[in-house]
Design an enzyme around this catalytic site. Structure first.
Site, PDB file in Angstrom:
ATOM      1  N   HIS A  47       0.820  -1.213   0.000  1.00  0.00           N
ATOM      2  CA  HIS A  47       0.000   0.000   0.000  1.00  0.00           C
ATOM      3  C   HIS A  47       0.853   1.261   0.000  1.00  0.00           C
ATOM      4  O   HIS A  47       0.357   2.343  -0.338  1.00  0.00           O
ATOM      5  CB  HIS A  47      -0.972  -0.005   1.197  1.00  0.00           C
ATOM      6  CG  HIS A  47      -0.336   0.271   2.521  1.00  0.00           C
ATOM      7  ND1 HIS A  47       0.209  -0.713   3.312  1.00  0.00           N
ATOM      8  CD2 HIS A  47      -0.157   1.436   3.200  1.00  0.00           C
ATOM      9  CE1 HIS A  47       0.685  -0.179   4.426  1.00  0.00           C
ATOM     10  NE2 HIS A  47       0.469   1.121   4.385  1.00  0.00           N
ATOM     11  N   ASP A  78       0.137  -7.474   1.232  1.00  0.00           N
ATOM     12  CA  ASP A  78       0.607  -6.101   1.442  1.00  0.00           C
ATOM     13  C   ASP A  78       2.134  -6.024   1.509  1.00  0.00           C
ATOM     14  O   ASP A  78       2.700  -5.438   2.444  1.00  0.00           O
ATOM     15  CB  ASP A  78      -0.014  -5.516   2.718  1.00  0.00           C
ATOM     16  CG  ASP A  78      -0.014  -3.988   2.720  1.00  0.00           C
ATOM     17  OD1 ASP A  78       0.618  -3.393   1.823  1.00  0.00           O
ATOM     18  OD2 ASP A  78      -0.628  -3.392   3.626  1.00  0.00           O
ATOM     19  N   SER A 156       4.466   2.362   7.938  1.00  0.00           N
ATOM     20  CA  SER A 156       4.132   1.205   7.125  1.00  0.00           C
ATOM     21  C   SER A 156       5.291   0.791   6.235  1.00  0.00           C
ATOM     22  O   SER A 156       5.934   1.635   5.587  1.00  0.00           O
ATOM     23  CB  SER A 156       2.911   1.507   6.254  1.00  0.00           C
ATOM     24  OG  SER A 156       1.756   1.651   7.037  1.00  0.00           O
TER      25      SER A 156
END
Length: 468
Positions: A47, A78, A156
């Protein structure tokens, strides 16, 4: 002293506009984190780089920002792998040692570059849960490690370490909890890296079955299960899925990949963690053979499933792919996807009930593999009176149910006398194909649309091209 093997990622991304699917939204910029795996390779979150048009990375205490490119991505889990060809990223960096699944209560350190500062951030916590969780990016339910360490925007893609070994990649936090974050665990990271190394498609397989738990003793008895036998009832099998042609509705799935399935749908994963039986899919590549045991006709049967990608009647989040759309007589059609549903604010409450039902419980069959929806009307003389028909699914074209978007386009393109489109709320739009051929150039020019359909859809495009 070597710096930690962590980088900051600068991403310029451009998403598709699902309200006007022939165009893209304005570019946007964001940052994330990544971990150096080798001289020219960085592992990060899918992402972080989804729909990216330009990427740069920056090492700790190094002012330069070399350009990076995506060489592999697994949106399911992901994860993404970047290449930075012009710089040796390991020159002043500690080598990464890959670990494995941690234990509950293990202390973990999460490294990354959260928004609000320029320098690396280290947050610490303990492992509080290891089980199957929903991945926000892909909507898949896969194994995840929950830690009580803060994972904020920008974190992230950053690594998590226990005693110097990487045990996961930060990918999301829980919205309704404080300082609760989740990691992509090493079994999924290793599966992704192995797929890249072997030249396989990096994706998590889907089984393609819908199940009901068998915790009710009368339900188990009615399905003929002997005392002490547990499992889950298969209620539906998706067309084109891994299970299609092997498993059947009303089978009881009692074992998978050598693990016994409990009546609540869980298995004892790696002998330590009780979680959903679908956890085993994260151990396998596409094309692998998966052993399953079912109870059918009063006896246990051993079957083998060849693993394929997950298939859904309504595709979950799609990245890096142009929307599938088609314009006919000023009526705009799309395939129903989660991306389109998110054009509604709080879509899970406000999108049309018909669309939500198909998203949550619709099943892919041989006769219906996608849902074609009429999303808007581009006003023109030829479609006067059809304005109320938007946001409805297509039921038929000249009496035929469209199998998918490509089939819908073929039905419309092949009609010579009349095109009659009926929607699920019994709206009817009728066109004379020869009149549509005259109207389409002016409609495309009026609304500044370059062509009448997605580039990957079949059929003639030249006659309806908008003037340049």
């Amino acid at each position: 002293m070597h710096a930690p093997p962590v980088v900051k990622i600068f991403a310029t991304t451009q998403d598709h506009d699902y309200e006007s699917p022939w165009q893209a939204k304005s570019p946007s910029r964001s940052t994330g984190s990544g971990v150096i795996l080798g001289p020219h390779r960085v592992l990060t979150g899918a992402h972080v780089i989804a729909n990216a048009t330009f990427l740069q990375i920056q090492q700790i205490a190094v002012p330069d920002k070399p350009v990076a490119r995506v060489i592999a991505v697994c949106h399911d889990s992901d994860l993404a792998l970047l290449e930075v060809p012009d710089v040796d990223l390991t020159a002043n960096t500690e080598p990464v040692v890959l670990g494995d699944l941690p234990e509950l209560r293990d202390k973990v350190s999460v490294l990354g570059f959260p928004v609000g500062g320029e320098e690396i951030s280290v947050t610490e916590g303990v492992v509080s849960r290891i089980e199957v969780q929903r991945y926000t990016h892909s909507q898949r339910r896969l194994l995840a490690v929950t830690v009580d360490a803060a994972i904020n925007n920008g974190n992230s893609g950053g690594p998590a370490f226990i005693d110097g070994r990487m045990v996961g990649v930060a990918f999301q936090s829980l919205a309704d909890a404080e300082n609760i974050g989740e990691l992509v665990p090493m079994p999924l990271v290793r599966l992704f890296l192995d797929a890249v190394e072997q030249g396989r498609q990096p994706a998590i397989p889907g089984l393609g079955i819908y199940t009901q738990n068998l915790e009710n003793p009368e339900l188990r008895r009615r399905r003929g299960l002997p005392e002490g036998q547990s499992g889950v009832l298969i209620t539906k099998v998706a067309y084109g899925s891994s299970a299609d042609g092997v498993l059947q509705a009303d089978d009881v799935l009692v074992g998978i990949d050598g693990l016994a399935i409990a009546n609540n749908g869980t298995v004892q994963y790696r002998g330590r963690y009780r979680t959903r039986f679908s956890v085993v899919l994260g151990e396998h590549h596409l094309g692998d053979a998966l052993a399953v045991t079912v109870w059918r006709d009063g006896q246990a049967r051993q079957e083998t499933v060849t693993l394929r990608p997950r298939v859904d009647l309504v595709p979950r989040s799609v990245y890096g792919v142009e929307p599938t759309w088609f314009i006919y007589g000023g009526l705009v059609f799309q395939r129903l996807t989660r991306n389109f549903l998110t054009t509604w604010d709080r879509w899970w409450n406000n999108a049309p009930t018909e669309f939500l039902n198909e998203y949550y419980i619709g099943t892919r069959t041989g006769q219906r593999q996608e849902i074609v929806v009429l999303t808007q009307i581009l006003a023109d003389d030829i479609n006067v009176g059809y304005a109320p028909l938007y946001d409805e699914a297509v039921l038929s074209v000249n009496g035929t149910l469209p199998r998918d978007m490509a089939h819908f386009v073929e039905l419309v393109d092949s009609a010579t006398d009349v095109v009659e489109i009926v929607t699920t709320r019994r709206g009817v739009a009728v066109f004379d194909p020869s009149e549509v051929a005259k109207a389409m150039p002016r409609i495309l020019e009026r609304y500044r649309i370059p062509r009448d359909r997605s580039a990957h859809l079949p059929g003639p495009r030249d006659p309806f091209q908008a003037p340049r």
